[in-house]
Scaffold this active site. Structure first.
Site, PDB file in Angstrom:
ATOM      1  N   LYS A 188      16.951  -7.800 -13.078  1.00 19.76           N
ATOM      2  CA  LYS A 188      17.142  -6.673 -13.993  1.00 19.76           C
ATOM      3  C   LYS A 188      15.810  -6.055 -14.412  1.00 19.76           C
ATOM      4  O   LYS A 188      15.665  -4.841 -14.473  1.00 19.76           O
ATOM      5  CB  LYS A 188      17.846  -7.146 -15.271  1.00 19.76           C
ATOM      6  CG  LYS A 188      19.259  -7.537 -15.010  1.00 19.76           C
ATOM      7  CD  LYS A 188      19.843  -8.310 -16.179  1.00 19.76           C
ATOM      8  CE  LYS A 188      21.117  -8.948 -15.705  1.00 19.76           C
ATOM      9  NZ  LYS A 188      21.256 -10.346 -15.960  1.00 19.76           N
ATOM     10  N   GLU A 212      27.538 -12.107 -18.018  1.00 22.20           N
ATOM     11  CA  GLU A 212      26.900 -11.793 -19.291  1.00 22.20           C
ATOM     12  C   GLU A 212      26.767 -10.276 -19.338  1.00 22.20           C
ATOM     13  O   GLU A 212      26.202  -9.696 -18.408  1.00 22.20           O
ATOM     14  CB  GLU A 212      25.491 -12.369 -19.276  1.00 22.20           C
ATOM     15  CG  GLU A 212      25.262 -13.543 -20.162  1.00 22.20           C
ATOM     16  CD  GLU A 212      23.817 -13.988 -20.021  1.00 22.20           C
ATOM     17  OE1 GLU A 212      22.968 -13.474 -20.770  1.00 22.20           O
ATOM     18  OE2 GLU A 212      23.548 -14.826 -19.145  1.00 22.20           O
ATOM     19  N   ARG A 218      24.593 -19.352  -3.957  1.00 20.09           N
ATOM     20  CA  ARG A 218      24.391 -17.939  -4.278  1.00 20.09           C
ATOM     21  C   ARG A 218      24.232 -17.108  -3.020  1.00 20.09           C
ATOM     22  O   ARG A 218      23.847 -17.616  -1.970  1.00 20.09           O
ATOM     23  CB  ARG A 218      23.105 -17.758  -5.103  1.00 20.09           C
ATOM     24  CG  ARG A 218      23.159 -18.320  -6.483  1.00 20.09           C
ATOM     25  CD  ARG A 218      21.782 -18.216  -7.119  1.00 20.09           C
ATOM     26  NE  ARG A 218      21.468 -16.880  -7.591  1.00 20.09           N
ATOM     27  CZ  ARG A 218      21.735 -16.469  -8.835  1.00 20.09           C
ATOM     28  NH1 ARG A 218      22.293 -17.277  -9.700  1.00 20.09           N
ATOM     29  NH2 ARG A 218      21.419 -15.247  -9.197  1.00 20.09           N
TER      30      ARG A 218
HETATM   31  P1  ATP Z   1      21.251 -12.396 -12.640  1.00 17.52           P
HETATM   32  O1  ATP Z   1      20.299 -13.285 -13.328  1.00 17.52           O
HETATM   33  O2  ATP Z   1      20.966 -12.193 -11.186  1.00 17.52           O
HETATM   34  O3  ATP Z   1      21.569 -11.135 -13.337  1.00 17.52           O
HETATM   35  P2  ATP Z   1      23.217 -14.057 -13.806  1.00 17.52           P
HETATM   36  O4  ATP Z   1      23.531 -15.413 -13.273  1.00 17.52           O
HETATM   37  O5  ATP Z   1      22.457 -13.950 -15.049  1.00 17.52           O
HETATM   38  O6  ATP Z   1      22.626 -13.193 -12.614  1.00 17.52           O
HETATM   39  P3  ATP Z   1      25.794 -13.613 -14.872  1.00 17.52           P
HETATM   40  O7  ATP Z   1      26.226 -12.386 -15.555  1.00 17.52           O
HETATM   41  O8  ATP Z   1      25.581 -14.803 -15.690  1.00 17.52           O
HETATM   42  O9  ATP Z   1      24.522 -13.220 -14.047  1.00 17.52           O
HETATM   43  O10 ATP Z   1      26.736 -13.939 -13.640  1.00 17.52           O
HETATM   44  C1  ATP Z   1      28.129 -13.989 -13.648  1.00 17.52           C
HETATM   45  C2  ATP Z   1      28.575 -14.875 -12.542  1.00 17.52           C
HETATM   46  O11 ATP Z   1      28.059 -14.416 -11.293  1.00 17.52           O
HETATM   47  C3  ATP Z   1      28.072 -16.295 -12.711  1.00 17.52           C
HETATM   48  O12 ATP Z   1      29.142 -17.167 -12.456  1.00 17.52           O
HETATM   49  C4  ATP Z   1      26.990 -16.432 -11.677  1.00 17.52           C
HETATM   50  O13 ATP Z   1      26.932 -17.755 -11.218  1.00 17.52           O
HETATM   51  C5  ATP Z   1      27.453 -15.471 -10.594  1.00 17.52           C
HETATM   52  N1  ATP Z   1      26.324 -14.976  -9.807  1.00 17.52           N
HETATM   53  C6  ATP Z   1      25.204 -14.383 -10.284  1.00 17.52           C
HETATM   54  N2  ATP Z   1      24.361 -14.094  -9.284  1.00 17.52           N
HETATM   55  C7  ATP Z   1      24.948 -14.503  -8.133  1.00 17.52           C
HETATM   56  C8  ATP Z   1      24.578 -14.498  -6.748  1.00 17.52           C
HETATM   57  N3  ATP Z   1      23.408 -13.999  -6.354  1.00 17.52           N
HETATM   58  N4  ATP Z   1      25.436 -15.013  -5.847  1.00 17.52           N
HETATM   59  C9  ATP Z   1      26.617 -15.507  -6.234  1.00 17.52           C
HETATM   60  N5  ATP Z   1      27.035 -15.555  -7.511  1.00 17.52           N
HETATM   61  C10 ATP Z   1      26.218 -15.058  -8.470  1.00 17.52           C
HETATM   62 MG    MG Z   2      23.186 -15.472 -16.531  1.00 19.73          MG
END
Ligand code: ATP
Ligand code: MG
Length: 809
Positions: A500, A261, A490
């Site tokens: 964030k 995102e 994760r």
């Molecule tokens: P955050 O909330 O930590 O910013 P998010 O899940 O909102 O993370 P996205 O931009 O949606 O962030 O993530 C893009 C991809 O990265 C998704 O497929 C998500 O599953 C993966 N991802 C995010 N955080 C992790 C993590 N800590 N370990 C492995 N994969 C991750």
């Molecule tokens: Mg997300």
């Protein structure tokens, strides 16, 4: 017989992969059989041939072994007609024809090879469920280690003889995960140990190349979660005809996507997602999309889009295509209308509160209450369609209407309780501007865009486990190809914050220098600090991928970086707190040139020359006035010391002090008459304008952990109270030897080919696209350093990447 060239061309036209063709050409008998098979039925063959048919013809050639098989064209034609669809059918057909020759008939062939017998996926599923039920005890005991046995046994179930064996594994996987839950330590211990090997082992110089490459082949992509993934084309479909079209599109290539995102900077956890998606595709000669998941226009900003791509590139990956969920808004809208027309979606005017209540959330916020269908659930299709168009045309304000999927309120899975597909948002979108008043949700968008892009493996983290059901439901409801969503654990780093909101607070309240402050664990920060991208990849490979969350202490990440740097960067002498030394017993123009290797014991790193002169610097910590300190092995009034690479020791003579009593210079004797092994050797840097030495460093920034505890967010007064006041120490007088100029010019140092880092995880950085951080070196005894982006042509600013040894904090 046709010539090899003709055949190669024919094979190519058939669509056989290059490796397959090579394999066939190598085996004379198979080649001859393939040739005659093709000519036996040349009029029926179309170019290119679909994959199953290609493979079956190849298999037929293998079975034929160059022999003449009377009536073989019966089999060939059955393959081309789509009558024979699996190897097992082919085996039976072949046995039959071979045994009966001239007497073989098509009718009998059909009978022995089960032509026309269709075993549906539901039948397969119920057989497998039966099997698992009957062997429950044993399965529960041996858990996932029993999987190969189950697969083998299931294949022998008579009712499944003619089922598509490709459908077994996904179904077994699903049933096992229902019975056993996700894999855990009990299931992965052995595998993890193995997968650590390639990254962790240092290659011994005399190891044969064969062995080395074999070891390097084992990686996070071949073992554990990723090693167990299905092959392209093996993911089950409700409508198998959609698979046919899918396979035409993907041409047997893995297709993945990394779907961030664009609402923030990526962090260390995302690097795992990047490696899982881009890396898995690359490892399998497939492709990976970078797809910005931009369905939430309110949080998106241009800097995030740019930074995300930069970080993907930095980690060594090139997207196959860059796409945006918003590219598909028109198609998605059309599908939403289709869903309504199929009576599988309705416009709902419930408030957010009412929706919660209808999903069984009680007044006090706890779940588990009765689930009540919305009053709008059964409104006529025409009415929903009209209302949906009104939503689109701006007739409703946010919250006044949503489009909801008509799923299954009686399901135990909350992802099946009439998810929202579209909502009204009064926001202008960075890419589609004001065109849309309604935006699709993640639940509606993700699976459909995966489907549009023909994703073969939709890999996401385990919090989406329950979404798998709604993901598949929606694809099936719209009769589109259904990609396979699979979930991995994760990666979390402890001792820091990744959210964030929290990082924004640190930045806005000036606790750190920005989103890329080297003490943070955003990828921008890790890059600026000087951590090489290869170190991150190697680290993640060492951890392996499973379905469990991996919690790693910062220290463990750092020790992995240290190990990587040890193998890849040159060494220099750097002094944080210099003090001047003057040799009393040599002439003013005394010079002694010494050659020092950039990495002792490794010629490939080369060496530099350094001139030892009458005046030079050492670190003030390398001198002690306390003669009685028995633990101090460096320079003391009563104790000479060695200087690295200099043949004789120096011994103390006298001190000069300023008016405050601070030592300003130490006078020593160069002991060139006595050869005596010193207690230890220390660093030195010449003071000589003739040799442009030393090079002054404006700031050397030495970082320690930003937080005191392992879990800053658990601090009773908030995470800010857990900040370590000494997380950044700045040295203003530090100096480095002149060879720094060469390191500056030649970085990134051409990495030794024979280091222990598997190629697949060793990113070669391009100096044109990377920043000053590629200038890295080990400062002897002090730590690993990199040039900071605040540097300019006439001022050097260094960051400490990591200390030399783990701190004992
Ligand atoms: P955050 O909330 O930590 O910013 P998010 O899940 O909102 O993370 P996205 O931009 O949606 O962030 O993530 C893009 C991809 O990265 C998704 O497929 C998500 O599953 C993966 N991802 C995010 N955080 C992790 C993590 N800590 N370990 C492995 N994969 C991750
Ligand atoms: Mg997300």
């Amino acid at each position: 017989m046709s010539s090899t060239e003709e055949l190669t061309e024919k094979f190519n036209k058939l669509g056989l992969e290059e490796v397959k063709i090579k394999e066939i050409l190598k085996n004379k008998k198979v080649l001859a059989s393939f040739d005659s098979i093709l000519s036996e039925s040349s009029s029926k063959i179309t170019f290119p041939l679909d994959k199953t048919k290609r493979l079956l013809l190849h298999q037929l050639a293998i079975l034929s072994k160059g022999e003449t098989i009377v009536n073989r064209q019966l089999i060939t034609e059955s393959i081309l007609n789509d009558d024979l669809k699996s190897n097992q059918q082919l085996d039976e057909a072949f046995k039959y024809v071979k045994a009966n020759g001239d007497n073989a008939t098509k009718a009998k062939l059909d009978e022995v090879s089960g032509v026309g017998i269709i075993v549906t996926e539901d039948q397969v599923k119920s057989q497998i469920q039966n099997y698992i039920q009957n062997n429950k005890n044993e399965i529960e005991e041996k858990r996932y280690q029993y999987l190969p046995k189950i697969l083998a046994n299931v294949r022998t179930i008579p009712e499944l003889k003619w089922a598509n064996p490709g459908s077994f594994k996904p179904i077994i996987d699903e049933e096992l995960s229902k019975l056993l839950g996700p894999k855990d330590e009990r299931d992965v211990i052995k595998k993890e140990k193995k997968s650590k090997k390639p990254a962790a082992s240092t290659t011994k110089p005399n190891k044969s190349d064969d062995k080395k490459s074999q070891e390097n082949q084992r990686s996070m992509f071949t073992e554990g979660f990723l090693g167990d993934l299905h092959k392209v084309g093996e993911n089950p479909q409700k409508y198998p005809e959609l698979m046919v079209e899918h396979l035409k599109q993907v041409k047997n290539q893995v297709h993945t996507r990394f779907p961030p995102e664009p609402n923030g900077f990526l962090h260390i956890g995302h690097s795992k997602a990047i490696l899982v998606n881009f890396g898995f595709a690359k490892h399998n000669n497939g492709v990976c999309y970078l797809r910005y998941d931009d369905t939430n226009p309110e949080a998106e900003e241009d800097v995030y889009f740019k930074s995300i791509l930069k970080m993907v590139n930095w980690l060594g990956f090139e997207p196959f295509k860059i796409t945006y969920s918003s590219d598909y808004f028109d198609e998605l809208y059309q599908l939403a209308e289709n869903l309504i027309k199929n009576d599988l979606a309705y416009v709902c005017h419930d408030t957010a509160e009412e929706i919660k209540r209808s999903r069984g959330i009680k007044e006090d916020g706890t779940p588990g209450g009765e689930r009540i269908p919305s009053k709008d659930r059964n409104r006529p299709i025409e009415e929903s369609l009209k209302e949906f168009r009104k939503m689109r045309d701006g007739f409703y304000k946010p919250g006044e209407a949503t489009l909801r999927m008509k799923q299954d309120l009686s399901s135990p899975n909350p992802q099946m309780w009439d998810l929202i597909a579209y909502r009204v948002l009064n926001a202008s979108h960075p890419r589609t501007g004001d065109k849309w008043k309604i935006y699709p949700t993640y639940d509606f968008t993700h699976c459909l865009v995966d489907s549009f892009e023909n994703i073969t493996h939709s890999l996401c983290t385990t919090e989406f486990y329950l979404s798998r059901e709604s993901y598949e439901w929606l694809c099936d409801a719209l009769h589109v190809y259904r990609p396979a969503q699979r979930e991995y654990g994760r990666l979390n780093i402890t001792g820091t914050v990744l959210s964030k909101r929290k990082i924004a607070k640190l930045v806005n309240e000036n606790y750190v220098r920005g989103w890329d402050d080297p003490r943070l664990f955003t990828l921008e920060a890790i890059k600026r600090r000087g951590v090489p991208p290869g170190a991150i990849l190697t680290f993640i490979n060492t951890l392996g991928v499973t379905t469990s969350t991996t919690n790693i202490q910062v220290g463990r990440f750092e020790s992995s970086i240290r190990k990587f740097l040890e193998d890849t960067v040159p060494r220099l002498m750097l002094i944080l707190n210099p003090i001047e030394i003057e040799i009393d017993n040599v002439d003013d123009d005394f010079e002694l040139e010494v050659e020092i290797p950039y990495k002792p014991g490794n010629d490939k790193f080369g060496s530099r020359k350094l001139t030892f002169t009458k005046n030079f610097y050492i670190d003030s910590n390398d001198f002690s006035e306390d003669d009685l300190d028995k633990e101090f092995f460096r320079l003391k009034p009563n104790q000479p010391v060695g200087l690295l690479k200099i043949p004789y020791n120096v011994s103390f003579k006298s001190l000069e002090r300023d008016s405050n009593g601070k030592i300003t210079k130490i006078h020593v004797n160069y002991d060139n008459e006595i050869v005596k092994k010193p207690k230890t050797y220390i660093q030195w840097i010449p003071k000589s304008s003739k040799h442009n030495s030393p090079i002054k460093i404006k700031e050397t920034r030495v970082y320690n952990q930003l937080f005191n505890s392992e879990n800053p967010s658990a601090h009773p007064e908030g995470f800010l109270k857990d900040i370590n006041p000494d997380s950044e120490e700045i040295f203003h007088n530090s100096i480095v030897e002149p060879a720094f100029k060469q390191v500056l010019k030649e970085s990134p140092w051409s990495i030794d080919e024979e280091n222990s880092i598997p190629k697949e995880f060793n990113v070669i950085e391009d100096p044109k696209t990377s920043g000053p951080e590629i200038v890295r070196f080990q400062a002897l005894r002090v730590g690993y350093f990199a040039l900071d982006k605040d540097s300019s042509d006439d001022s050097i600013i260094l960051n400490r990447i990591v200390s030399l040894k783990e701190s004992t904090k």
